[in-house]
Each structure stands twice: as structure tokens, then as C-alpha cells.
Design an enzyme around this catalytic site. Structure first.
Site, mmCIF file in Angstrom:
data_model
loop_
_atom_site.group_PDB
_atom_site.id
_atom_site.type_symbol
_atom_site.label_atom_id
_atom_site.label_comp_id
_atom_site.label_asym_id
_atom_site.label_seq_id
_atom_site.Cartn_x
_atom_site.Cartn_y
_atom_site.Cartn_z
ATOM 1 N N TYR A 1 0.768 -1.507 -0.180
ATOM 2 C CA TYR A 1 -0.007 -0.241 -0.043
ATOM 3 C C TYR A 1 0.528 1.481 -0.078
ATOM 4 O O TYR A 1 0.172 2.453 -0.259
ATOM 5 C CB TYR A 1 -1.035 0.021 1.351
ATOM 6 N N LYS B 1 3.408 -15.736 3.682
ATOM 7 C CA LYS B 1 3.465 -16.597 2.236
ATOM 8 C C LYS B 1 5.484 -16.135 2.383
ATOM 9 O O LYS B 1 6.208 -15.842 1.172
ATOM 10 C CB LYS B 1 3.535 -15.354 1.388
ATOM 11 N N ASP C 1 -2.446 -18.472 1.269
ATOM 12 C CA ASP C 1 -3.336 -19.194 0.676
ATOM 13 C C ASP C 1 -3.816 -20.715 0.906
ATOM 14 O O ASP C 1 -5.531 -20.645 1.274
ATOM 15 C CB ASP C 1 -2.326 -19.955 -0.864
ATOM 16 N N ASP D 1 -6.276 -7.299 4.685
ATOM 17 C CA ASP D 1 -7.765 -6.723 3.216
ATOM 18 C C ASP D 1 -8.475 -7.524 2.850
ATOM 19 O O ASP D 1 -9.305 -7.632 2.939
ATOM 20 C CB ASP D 1 -6.902 -5.832 2.260
ATOM 21 N N ASP E 1 -12.230 -9.478 4.628
ATOM 22 C CA ASP E 1 -13.735 -9.420 4.355
ATOM 23 C C ASP E 1 -13.979 -10.944 3.478
ATOM 24 O O ASP E 1 -15.613 -10.937 3.967
ATOM 25 C CB ASP E 1 -13.973 -8.776 2.428
HETATM 26 C C1 IPM Z 1 -10.639 -1.412 3.554
HETATM 27 C C2 IPM Z 1 -10.588 -1.095 2.217
HETATM 28 C C3 IPM Z 1 -9.570 -0.325 2.042
HETATM 29 C C4 IPM Z 1 -8.201 -0.836 1.865
HETATM 30 C C5 IPM Z 1 -10.002 0.621 0.493
HETATM 31 C C6 IPM Z 1 -10.971 1.422 0.618
HETATM 32 C C7 IPM Z 1 -8.263 1.725 0.436
HETATM 33 O O1 IPM Z 1 -10.094 -1.490 1.494
HETATM 34 O O2 IPM Z 1 -10.436 -0.686 4.742
HETATM 35 O O3 IPM Z 1 -10.308 -2.683 3.343
HETATM 36 O O4 IPM Z 1 -7.501 -1.162 0.773
HETATM 37 O O5 IPM Z 1 -7.748 -0.791 3.031
HETATM 38 MG MG MG Z 2 -10.779 -3.937 1.798
#
Ligand code: IPM
Ligand code: MG
Length: 373
Positions: free
Chosen positions: A141, A191, A223, A247, A251
Site C-alpha cells: 500500500y 507467504k 493461501d 485487506d 473481507d
Molecule cells: C479497507 C478498504 C481500504 C483498504 C480501501 C478503501 C483503501 O478496502 O479498509 O479494507 O484497502 O484498506
Molecule cells: Mg478492504
């Protein structure tokens, strides 16, 4: 206590969910005798439209002079073709950096009332309670160089994954400390079979582990962790990982517990904490009043816990959310066929009512105890 907060509603459903969350904060303040001082500012796409800067100086300054920041979401399709420094997301990344918020905590708990929302079998997700500790200021990032270069048709793109030992050390210590207040199990995800960054990561985490002999540390490749999270999510306690892996896995875990809409996050480590729901701006449902405010509301619980050490107040919100779900209240993302969904405002109001009732009944102590079990 005086709680001085900056609210950054942002884009998409951000304004709706922060509005609901703010109401809950107001109710908590009223019930527990605190004073709220809120200042709202633009960030992301909203700030690009009003001042051509995804993090205007005035917004940053207001955040830096607050005690904590609550953010809704940033981003939207209108900005997809903007150069990367003028995208809404770059405002958020800059804010994280300016606040020194290197530790991103993303708890994911399986609420039994909505366990059916998970695509996984109920017996697999029962008892799932994971805390992802994501490094937030390093890796791909922020690594330099980052660029696209070359002649059209033959361009090359570069991003840099880079970690320095102190960066790994400090996030590892946060994760080990947190594991102490939980089930004392820490899985570090990397990894290391391919990446130098991960080899260094693993070495440093192993070194830090010597200071925490009471914590059971294991290492996993990313993985394999991605698979284990859907095969046996309940086995995880604290999951420590670098920025990009975190990240993605956070999710995934949102899907595992049934709704990304419920996930909250705290970005801490600097003098001012930043709190935001994990779900993002959801442009497809923005402005319709149907978004799930619980991720933002639960982020307020984290804000009270980590920025103000108000554990009773934090537990009260978490308990209220559990209770509202148990009573059958569902936003559209949580409703089953046949269940009548309620809107953002109504859901927030339900949480406010539960907070008031709980505070009045004086059973907050019990709620705090339940939360810490
Ligand atoms: C998160 C989001 C952010 C990230 C984006 C919006 C920059 O996906 O907070 O997980 O990638 O960190
Ligand atoms: Mg995210």
C-alpha cells in the site's frame, strides 16, 4: 468525560451509517453521563467534489485535533478513472498515515441470530470469534517505488512490498497483547515460502513471541489460511498479518460470519484512533436508507474501548446490537425471504432503545462480563 470526535461521513452509504452510529453515540453519552463534541468534515469523493482534494487540509487538521475519528466509507464509480492520488481511497490512506494508525483491528463474531446468512454450514461457523490484526501502514500500500512507465503497448507497472523490522515488531506486539485478553492463540499469516518480506515477518514475529510465552503462536501461509478460514473458522483466535493479506482476509471473514455489514474496525497505534466499518461505500444502495448501520455502530464500540477505555459503554453497544438481532430486527442484507427488513434509521433507533434500556436497568456490568467471557 468529554469525548471530542471528528466524524467523516464520506461517500456512498457512509453518511447514512455514520448518522445512525452518531445517534447511538449520543444515546450512550446521555445514558452514561458523557459529553459529546462532534465535528463533521468531508473526505474521499465528497471532499474531491467540494475542494478537489480527497483529504483537504481542514479535514486533516480537524482529525488531528480530535481524540478519535469515526469514518463512514470512501469511494465510488464516479472516481474510477481519476489518477491514483486523486482517488477517494488516497484520502483515507493518507489519513491513516498521518494518524500513525499502524494497527488495524477487525473483529468478526458469528452472531447466532444471523448465522443462517453465512454460506457455510451452521456447525462450521458456530463459535467463530476472530480478531484480525492487520498491519496498516506498510507493504504494497505504501512501498516505493510505485509507478506505471513505458510506451503505450509496452508499459510496465511496479508496486513495492517492503517491511522494516521495527514495523513488524510493533504490530506483532499489539497482536500478542490482544491475544492475552482472548484465547491466547495467535496465527501469523505470511507467504514465507515465496516472499522475502514474509521471511523477515516470520523471523520477527517468532522473536517477539519469546516475550509472550503464554501465547500459542503458529504460522500459516496466506493461501492455506484463506482455505482454513472457510473450512474451520472457529479454530482461529487472533490472526496477525500484513496490509494486503489483511485487506483480503478480512473481507473473506466478513462473508464467513454472514455479513460484511456487521464488521467494525479500529485503526490504532498513533495518538488518535480511526474507526470505520469494513464494508465500504456500497454505491449500489447509497441514498436509499436501507444500508446496515451495525458495522458503523460496532465501530463506535471499538472507539469507546480503545480511544477512551470506556469498556462498560463499549460492551453496552455490543450487547445492544446482539439483542436487537436476537429480537429479529434485520436490515435488507440480513433478512431472509419472508422477513420484513427495516431501514438504516430504524435499525439505529432499535440499538439506541436497547442501549437506553440496558443502561437504565443497570445491567451494563453484566454485559461487560458477558463480553469478556
Ligand atoms: C479497507 C478498504 C481500504 C483498504 C480501501 C478503501 C483503501 O478496502 O479498509 O479494507 O484497502 O484498506
Ligand atoms: Mg478492504
Amino acid at each position: 468525560m468529554l469525548l471530542k470526535l471528528t466524524i467523516l461521513p464520506g461517500d456512498g452509504i457512509g453518511p447514512e451509517v455514520t448518522e445512525g452510529a452518531t445517534r447511538v453515540l449520543e444515546t450512550v453519552a446521555e445514558s452514561f453521563g458523557h459529553q459529546l463534541h462532534l465535528t463533521r468534515k468531508d473526505i474521499g469523493g465528497a471532499a474531491l467534489l467540494s475542494s478537489k482534494d480527497p483529504l483537504p487540509p481542514d479535514t486533516l487538521q480537524t482529525c488531528l485535533s480530535a481524540q478519535a475519528v469515526l469514518l463512514g466509507a470512501v469511494g465510488g464509480p464516479a472516481f474510477d478513472d481519476f489518477p491514483s492520488h486523486l482517488r477517494p481511497e488516497s484520502g483515507l490512506l493518507k489519513l491513516r498515515r498521518k494518524l500513525g494508525a499502524f494497527a488495524n483491528l477487525r473483529p468478526a463474531v458469528c452472531y447466532s441470530a444471523i448465522a443462517h446468512r453465512s454460506p457455510l454450514r451452521a456447525d462450521l461457523i458456530r463459535g467463530t470469534d476472530i480478531l484480525i490484526v492487520r498491519e496498516l501502514l506498510g507493504g504494497l500500500y505504501f512501498g516505493e517505488p510505485r509507478l506505471i512507465q513505458g510506451a503505450s503497448g509496452d508499459r510496465a507497472a511496479t508496486n513495492t512490498m517492503r517491511y522494516r523490522e521495527p514495523e513488524v515488531d510493533r504490530i506483532a506486539r499489539v497482536a500478542f497483547e490482544l491475544a492475552r485478553s482472548r484465547r491466547r492463540k495467535l496465527t501469523s499469516v505470511d507467504k514465507a515460502n515465496v516472499l522475502e518480506c514474509s521471511r523477515l515477518w516470520r523471523e520477527v514475529v517468532t522473536e517477539v513471541a519469546q516475550d509472550f510465552p503464554d501465547i500459542a503462536l503458529s504460522h500459516m501461509y496466506v493461501d492455506s489460511a484463506a482455505m482454513a478460514l472457510v473450512m474451520r473458522p472457529a479454530d482461529f483466535d487472533v490472526l496477525l498479518t500484513e496490509n494486503m493479506f489483511g485487506d483480503i482476509l478480512s473481507d473473506e471473514v466478513g462473508g464467513v460470519v454472514g455479513s460484511l455489514g456487521l464488521l467494525a474496525s479500529a485503526s490504532i497505534g498513533g495518538p488518535i484512533g480511526l474507526y470505520e466499518p469494513v464494508h465500504g461505500s456500497a454505491p449500489d444502495i447509497a441514498g436509499r436508507g436501507i444500508a446496515n448501520p451495525l458495522g458503523a455502530i460496532l465501530s463506535c464500540a471499538l472507539l469507546l474501548r480503545y480511544s477512551f477505555r470506556l469498556e462498560r459503554e463499549a460492551a453496552c453497544i455490543e450487547w445492544a446490537v446482539g439483542r436487537v438481532l436476537e429480537s429479529g430486527n434485520r436490515t435488507a442484507d440480513l433478512a431472509r425471504t419472508g422477513e420484513m427488513p427495516i431501514g438504516t434509521t430504524e435499525m439505529s433507533q432499535k440499538v439506541c432503545d436497547a442501549v437506553t434500556e440496558l443502561a437504565r436497568a443497570g445491567s451494563v456490568q453484566r454485559a461487560a462480563q458477558e463480553q469478556s467471557v
